[in-house]
Design an enzyme around this catalytic site. Structure first.
Site, PDB file in Angstrom:
ATOM      1  CB  SER A  68      -0.904   0.008   1.234  1.00 19.66           C
ATOM      2  OG  SER A  68      -1.648  -1.184   1.296  1.00 19.66           O
TER       3      SER A  68
HETATM    4  N1  SAH Z   1      -0.811  -4.249   3.839  1.00 17.35           N
HETATM    5  C1  SAH Z   1      -0.286  -4.904   2.678  1.00 17.35           C
HETATM    6  C2  SAH Z   1      -1.306  -4.793   1.575  1.00 17.35           C
HETATM    7  C3  SAH Z   1      -1.253  -5.936   0.674  1.00 17.35           C
HETATM    8  S1  SAH Z   1      -2.512  -5.930  -0.560  1.00 17.35           S
HETATM    9  C4  SAH Z   1       1.019  -4.257   2.259  1.00 17.35           C
HETATM   10  O1  SAH Z   1       1.171  -3.061   2.476  1.00 17.35           O
HETATM   11  O2  SAH Z   1       1.872  -4.932   1.692  1.00 17.35           O
HETATM   12  C5  SAH Z   1      -3.765  -6.878   0.213  1.00 17.35           C
HETATM   13  C6  SAH Z   1      -3.397  -8.278   0.607  1.00 17.35           C
HETATM   14  O3  SAH Z   1      -4.598  -8.943   1.010  1.00 17.35           O
HETATM   15  C7  SAH Z   1      -2.780  -9.124  -0.501  1.00 17.35           C
HETATM   16  O4  SAH Z   1      -1.571  -9.659  -0.062  1.00 17.35           O
HETATM   17  C8  SAH Z   1      -3.828 -10.206  -0.749  1.00 17.35           C
HETATM   18  O5  SAH Z   1      -3.270 -11.453  -1.139  1.00 17.35           O
HETATM   19  C9  SAH Z   1      -4.520 -10.289   0.610  1.00 17.35           C
HETATM   20  N2  SAH Z   1      -5.865 -10.869   0.549  1.00 17.35           N
HETATM   21  C10 SAH Z   1      -6.805 -10.709  -0.410  1.00 17.35           C
HETATM   22  N3  SAH Z   1      -7.914 -11.399  -0.110  1.00 17.35           N
HETATM   23  C11 SAH Z   1      -7.689 -12.023   1.073  1.00 17.35           C
HETATM   24  C12 SAH Z   1      -8.456 -12.895   1.893  1.00 17.35           C
HETATM   25  N4  SAH Z   1      -9.690 -13.282   1.566  1.00 17.35           N
HETATM   26  N5  SAH Z   1      -7.898 -13.337   3.052  1.00 17.35           N
HETATM   27  C13 SAH Z   1      -6.633 -12.972   3.396  1.00 17.35           C
HETATM   28  N6  SAH Z   1      -5.862 -12.143   2.653  1.00 17.35           N
HETATM   29  C14 SAH Z   1      -6.371 -11.672   1.500  1.00 17.35           C
END
Ligand code: SAH
Length: 219
Positions: A68
């Protein structure tokens, strides 16, 4: 020599990020600002992106997901108003960058990631930085993580169309939950569990990767 110069440069751009992207847009919580200056975002992206780590945008990680934007990480963290003693649940570990920020500010972090590859990479990056107050789980975050509930704060970093009920159920009294909610158009919602029930406020428009629906493969 070269390494320490690169280190100085990174500290400088991190300071600029703090001033120009985060403080300038209104994040005021001193603990959050300190932490955003401290946590090294470049260690949570692939090597080829390291020189772009402090730019004002999300960046790609594996599995088509993103780390993010720094400002959004700061804003969502500020929403949780952490003071240091909290037990926090994070849904969507991704790169582990937000996880590191939470681990700096809270007592314990429980983080759930859908993709094993991302969970393993994040775990390695976070263990490498010495964090020992984080528990990792791979799987679907729709059900939260019941075993350790309730949580003083919950952060969702992928966008569900509607907030999964289990997450609100796992929020402790006085607790706060921040989540992007919606489809194409998403709003960052903040829920607070007060003595008289749940309060909800809409913070701002955001754009997150969708929360992978329960029962799908994520393809
Ligand atoms: N806070 C993280 C954001 C990653 S993007 C950062 O700054 O790196 C959002 C993340 O949510 C991704 O890694 C994706 O794989 C995960 N995600 C999406 N759907 C999900 C679900 N149903 N359960 C768990 N994680 C999920």
């Amino acid at each position: 020599m070269l390494n320490s110069k690169f280190g100085d440069y990174l500290a400088f751009v991190r300071r600029k990020m703090l001033e120009d992207q985060i403080a300038a847009r209104g994040v005021r919580d001193g603990l959050v600002l300190e932490t955003m200056e401290k946590v090294e975002r470049h260690l949570f992206v692939d090597e080829y992106l390291r020189n772009r780590a402090y730019e004002d945008c999300p960046l790609p990680i594996a599995e088509g997901q993103t780390i993010s934007q720094p400002y959004i990480v700061a804003l969502m963290t500020e929403c949780l108003a952490l003071k240091g003693g909290e037990k926090v649940l994070e849904i969507g570990t991704g790169s582990g960058y937000q996880t590191a920020v939470l681990a700096e500010l809270a007592k314990e972090v429980f983080t759930v990631e859908y993709y094993p590859v991302l969970a393993e990479k994040a775990k390695a990056a976070l263990k490498g930085r010495g964090y020992d107050n984080i528990k990792f789980k791979t799987g679907d975050g729709h059900e939260g993580w019941k075993e350790y509930a309730p949580y003083d704060a919950i952060m969702v970093t992928c966008a569900p169309k509607e907030l999964p009920a289990a997450l609100l159920e796992q929020l402790a009294g006085g607790g706060r939950l921040a989540a992007p909610v919606g489809g194409q158009e998403q709003t960052l919602a903040l829920y607070t569990r007060t003595a008289s029930g749940l309060e909800k406020s809409d913070i701002t428009r955001v754009r997150f990767v969708p929360m992978i629906a329960a029962g799908t493969t994520g393809e």
